[in-house]
Design an enzyme around this catalytic site. Structure first.
Site, mmCIF file in Angstrom:
data_model
loop_
_atom_site.group_PDB
_atom_site.id
_atom_site.type_symbol
_atom_site.label_atom_id
_atom_site.label_comp_id
_atom_site.label_asym_id
_atom_site.label_seq_id
_atom_site.Cartn_x
_atom_site.Cartn_y
_atom_site.Cartn_z
ATOM 1 N N ASP A 20 0.879 -1.161 0.000
ATOM 2 C CA ASP A 20 0.000 0.000 0.000
ATOM 3 C C ASP A 20 0.927 1.225 0.000
ATOM 4 O OD1 ASP A 20 -2.300 1.680 0.371
ATOM 5 O OD2 ASP A 20 -1.930 1.673 2.530
ATOM 6 N N ASP A 22 -0.046 5.062 1.198
ATOM 7 C CA ASP A 22 -0.248 5.952 2.344
ATOM 8 C C ASP A 22 -0.253 5.181 3.657
ATOM 9 O OD1 ASP A 22 -0.553 8.418 0.886
ATOM 10 O OD2 ASP A 22 -2.443 7.605 0.160
#
Length: 254
Positions: A20, A22
């Protein structure tokens, strides 16, 4: 596998790490996206500031455009946004926020999280494929990887982000797209996430997931994660390594 303590007949080798963005690569939500939203609001005459605590609650909605829309549907829309122009204005605000966010990256105000570069370098040296799978804007994700990791490392990543898929996390679409595009075996992939929404996407995709807790996700429910840690850590003696990630792969039952 050379990385696994288990017999190679039982556990496969690690083929790919799907990150991922953020909260995983960098703690961007609190220190990047949040102030970027606030600056965009200010530049558009919107008298609103998303504080650290409020933004933590707003993150329960995935995607920036969706986040603004849900929030203003809940508390009332700013006077400067006429009802007929809501969708258009939200889209414009999000583009502006992304540009501001890029400036914050370029200014070096958002550092990588501990251990990220070490794991990336280990993966590159061992021929493990790399991808970033995010609900954030593709341009922002690509820029973050290139600026914070350098162009040579960035060239080893495939980016799957933003509106490339219709259904955002916790739907598995972005991870399934990565698997299909890169021709991966799900049983040889590990996902690195930081939220229960991201973990939900990983589980829906049928891929084992390690969670590295971030500023806003420390108290979330990570039931179903293969492992939960505070960070990847810079020191390989105490942190997460390729061997650790390989040990999280499912063991063959045949």
């Amino acid at each position: 596998s050379q990385f696994s303590k288990s017999p190679s007949c039982l556990r496969a080798s690690l083929e790919a790490i799907l990150f991922d963005c953020d909260g995983v690569l960098a703690d961007t939500e609190r220190d990047g996206h949040r102030p970027a939203f606030n600056r965009a609001f200010d530049q558009n005459g919107i008298k609103e500031e998303w504080g650290v605590e409020l933004y933590g609650k707003l993150l329960e909605v995935g995607g920036g455009k969706e986040r603004m829309t849900a929030h203003w549907n809940d508390v009332g829309w700013p006077d400067v946004i006429p009802e007929k122009e809501r969708a258009e204005k939200v889209k414009a605000l999000h583009l502006q926020k992304t540009d501001i966010f890029m400036d914050l990256i370029d200014e070096g105000l958002i550092p990588l999280r501990p251990g990220v570069l070490r794991i990336v370098d280990e993966a590159i040296a061992s021929g493990v494929k790399l991808a970033v799978c995010s609900t954030s804007n593709e341009k922002a994700v690509s820029n973050l990887v290139k600026v914070l990791m350098g162009p040579e490392r960035a060239s080893k990543f495939q980016i799957f982000a933003g509106d490339m898929v219709k259904a955002k996390k916790p739907a598995p679409d972005v991870y399934n797209m990565a698997v299909e595009t890169m021709n991966l075996d799900k049983s040889r992939c590990i996902i690195v996430e930081d939220t229960h929404i991201g973990l939900g996407a990983a589980r829906a995709a049928g891929i084992n997931c390690i969670v590295t807790k971030s500023s806003y996700s420390a108290d979330e429910d990570f039931t179903g994660a293969a492992m939960v840690v505070n960070e990847l850590a810079d020191d390989p003696a105490t942190g997460i390594t390729l061997e650790t990630l390989t040990s999280l792969l499912p063991v063959a039952t045949s």
